[in-house]
Design a protein around this motif. Structure first.
Motif, PDB file in Angstrom:
ATOM      1  N   TYR A 172       0.840  -1.203   0.000  1.00 63.66           N
ATOM      2  CA  TYR A 172       0.000   0.000   0.000  1.00 63.66           C
ATOM      3  C   TYR A 172       0.873   1.250   0.000  1.00 63.66           C
ATOM      4  O   TYR A 172       0.572   2.227  -0.695  1.00 63.66           O
ATOM      5  CB  TYR A 172      -0.916  -0.013   1.217  1.00 63.66           C
ATOM      6  CG  TYR A 172      -1.814   1.211   1.303  1.00 63.66           C
ATOM      7  CD1 TYR A 172      -2.849   1.393   0.389  1.00 63.66           C
ATOM      8  CD2 TYR A 172      -1.612   2.175   2.289  1.00 63.66           C
ATOM      9  CE1 TYR A 172      -3.673   2.508   0.455  1.00 63.66           C
ATOM     10  CE2 TYR A 172      -2.426   3.292   2.365  1.00 63.66           C
ATOM     11  CZ  TYR A 172      -3.458   3.455   1.444  1.00 63.66           C
ATOM     12  OH  TYR A 172      -4.260   4.558   1.510  1.00 63.66           O
ATOM     13  N   TYR A 175       2.034   1.812  -3.434  1.00 64.67           N
ATOM     14  CA  TYR A 175       0.954   2.319  -4.284  1.00 64.67           C
ATOM     15  C   TYR A 175       0.738   3.807  -4.028  1.00 64.67           C
ATOM     16  O   TYR A 175       0.546   4.588  -4.969  1.00 64.67           O
ATOM     17  CB  TYR A 175      -0.327   1.535  -4.010  1.00 64.67           C
ATOM     18  CG  TYR A 175      -1.512   2.065  -4.784  1.00 64.67           C
ATOM     19  CD1 TYR A 175      -1.624   1.843  -6.152  1.00 64.67           C
ATOM     20  CD2 TYR A 175      -2.510   2.790  -4.138  1.00 64.67           C
ATOM     21  CE1 TYR A 175      -2.705   2.338  -6.875  1.00 64.67           C
ATOM     22  CE2 TYR A 175      -3.588   3.293  -4.850  1.00 64.67           C
ATOM     23  CZ  TYR A 175      -3.682   3.059  -6.214  1.00 64.67           C
ATOM     24  OH  TYR A 175      -4.745   3.567  -6.911  1.00 64.67           O
ATOM     25  N   ARG A 176       0.765   4.218  -2.762  1.00 62.94           N
ATOM     26  CA  ARG A 176       0.549   5.625  -2.424  1.00 62.94           C
ATOM     27  C   ARG A 176       1.674   6.505  -2.968  1.00 62.94           C
ATOM     28  O   ARG A 176       1.439   7.605  -3.473  1.00 62.94           O
ATOM     29  CB  ARG A 176       0.466   5.791  -0.892  1.00 62.94           C
ATOM     30  CG  ARG A 176      -0.826   5.301  -0.269  1.00 62.94           C
ATOM     31  CD  ARG A 176      -2.004   6.200  -0.616  1.00 62.94           C
ATOM     32  NE  ARG A 176      -1.782   7.580  -0.215  1.00 62.94           N
ATOM     33  CZ  ARG A 176      -2.057   8.058   0.986  1.00 62.94           C
ATOM     34  NH1 ARG A 176      -2.580   7.265   1.913  1.00 62.94           N
ATOM     35  NH2 ARG A 176      -1.836   9.334   1.263  1.00 62.94           N
ATOM     36  N   ASN A 179       2.297   4.724  -7.096  1.00 60.33           N
ATOM     37  CA  ASN A 179       1.163   4.260  -7.901  1.00 60.33           C
ATOM     38  C   ASN A 179       1.461   2.905  -8.541  1.00 60.33           C
ATOM     39  O   ASN A 179       1.158   2.666  -9.716  1.00 60.33           O
ATOM     40  CB  ASN A 179       0.815   5.293  -8.979  1.00 60.33           C
ATOM     41  CG  ASN A 179      -0.553   5.052  -9.594  1.00 60.33           C
ATOM     42  OD1 ASN A 179      -1.463   4.556  -8.911  1.00 60.33           O
ATOM     43  ND2 ASN A 179      -0.710   5.378 -10.858  1.00 60.33           N
ATOM     44  N   HIS A 180       2.044   2.024  -7.752  1.00 58.39           N
ATOM     45  CA  HIS A 180       2.494   0.729  -8.279  1.00 58.39           C
ATOM     46  C   HIS A 180       2.339  -0.337  -7.206  1.00 58.39           C
ATOM     47  O   HIS A 180       2.909  -0.231  -6.125  1.00 58.39           O
ATOM     48  CB  HIS A 180       3.956   0.834  -8.713  1.00 58.39           C
ATOM     49  CG  HIS A 180       4.430  -0.338  -9.520  1.00 58.39           C
ATOM     50  ND1 HIS A 180       3.879  -0.689 -10.730  1.00 58.39           N
ATOM     51  CD2 HIS A 180       5.410  -1.242  -9.282  1.00 58.39           C
ATOM     52  CE1 HIS A 180       4.507  -1.752 -11.206  1.00 58.39           C
ATOM     53  NE2 HIS A 180       5.439  -2.108 -10.336  1.00 58.39           N
ATOM     54  N   PHE A 181       1.530  -1.380  -7.500  1.00 52.92           N
ATOM     55  CA  PHE A 181       1.338  -2.484  -6.564  1.00 52.92           C
ATOM     56  C   PHE A 181       2.466  -3.489  -6.739  1.00 52.92           C
ATOM     57  O   PHE A 181       2.421  -4.356  -7.622  1.00 52.92           O
ATOM     58  CB  PHE A 181      -0.007  -3.179  -6.807  1.00 52.92           C
ATOM     59  CG  PHE A 181      -1.173  -2.483  -6.177  1.00 52.92           C
ATOM     60  CD1 PHE A 181      -1.321  -2.464  -4.804  1.00 52.92           C
ATOM     61  CD2 PHE A 181      -2.117  -1.850  -6.956  1.00 52.92           C
ATOM     62  CE1 PHE A 181      -2.399  -1.826  -4.208  1.00 52.92           C
ATOM     63  CE2 PHE A 181      -3.206  -1.208  -6.377  1.00 52.92           C
ATOM     64  CZ  PHE A 181      -3.349  -1.189  -4.990  1.00 52.92           C
TER      65      PHE A 181
END
Length: 297
Positions: A172, A175-176, A179-181
């Motif tokens: 997470y 991602y924050r 912007n990549h999981f």
């Protein structure tokens, strides 16, 4: 590492986090890190003993522990600030607890093994798909262990819940920020380095075979290949980082840069797949250095 300290996805967090704790307690003392890693390697030998004893009995367990203790690459790694020593210990501990959970059917042990697999994955992301091995293993063993399908599913769900809960905060965070999981971006540069070898001539490949086996032998046979043998060995990684920095300087984010790097690598590999496969043997030859160099030392 020096300032500015910027967020990164390049490496998994667990090992740097552990090193940071040691530095806070003892200062930037590499000797303390190495001594602790020697202790961790010793624990790994013990874990291998218990794993082998559960599977094959005491005699095989003793042989397994001795073979692990005398394995040159494993015994050599604690002297380096690399993740492998800690990762190997965590992986052995995860498998040991998971084996105990499978034999006993205790839900708490399945939960603990899931947490441990999460920590192991945050140490080195290669275990991100290990849950598939667990699922297949439970399915194949359920009759021998007298598990109903419902019980097997419950154990796997508990295991997966613990695993996902452990790795989710870091994913997470990535991602924050990016912007990549994903857990890390380490693999793209490695792929680019391998693909870049496709531009090598036969002479380059011959030099690499000799230098990868022995820097001293390479310098003796092909002194014209490089002024510094270490530069020859590190040349691929330096080219990869140079390409990454070029893209970052053009304004791409680290995630965008690595996507471009991955695309460039895959295009090269698609263009010359046979040569890529043949060069795999060169990489295998390079990996043997982890065995014979510590042995000679």
């Amino acid at each position: 590492v020096r300032p500015p300290y910027l967020p990164t996805m390049f490496i998994e967090p667990m090992y740097p986090f552990s090193i940071g704790i040691i530095y806070n307690l003892f200062g930037r003392n590499y000797l303390v890190v190495r001594l602790l890693q020697i202790l961790i390697f010793g624990i790994t030998v013990i874990l291998v003993y218990f794993l082998a004893e559960m599977a094959f009995g005491n005699k095989v367990a003793i042989y397994s522990a001795i073979a692990t203790a005398l394995c040159p690459p494993l015994a050599n790694y604690p002297s380096y600030l690399l993740v492998e020593t800690v990762f190997t210990c965590l992986l052995c501990l995860t498998i040991l607890i998971l084996t105990k959970a499978t034999k006993s059917g205790r839900i708490s042990l399945f939960f603990v093994s899931g947490v441990l697999l999460g920590i192991t994955t945050l140490c080195k992301a290669v275990t991100i798909l290990f849950f598939l091995v667990v699922l297949i293993g439970l399915f194949l063993l359920r009759r021998n262990l007298n598990y109903s399908f419902k019980k097997m599913a419950l154990y796997f769900v508990i295991f997966m819940l613990a695993f996902v809960m452990t790795i989710f905060p870091w994913i997470y965070r990535n991602y924050r920020l990016f912007n990549h999981f994903n857990i890390s971006l380490r693999g793209d540069l490695a792929l680019w380095m391998r693909a870049n070898k496709l531009d090598d001539t036969w002479e380059d490949t011959k030099h690499a075979l000799v230098y990868n086996f022995s820097e001293y032998l390479g310098k003796a046979l092909y002194p014209q290949a490089t002024k510094n043998p270490e530069d020859f060995i590190l040349d691929d990684s330096r080219k990869a980082y140079k390409r990454q920095n070029e893209l970052l300087n053009q304004g791409y984010s680290i995630v965008q840069a690595n996507k471009i790097i991955r695309k460039e690598a895959l295009e090269k590999i698609k263009g010359r797949p046979l040569k890529y496969l043949v060069q795999t043997f060169l990489e295998l030859e390079k990996m043997t250095a982890f065995i014979y160099i510590p042995t000679l030392n």
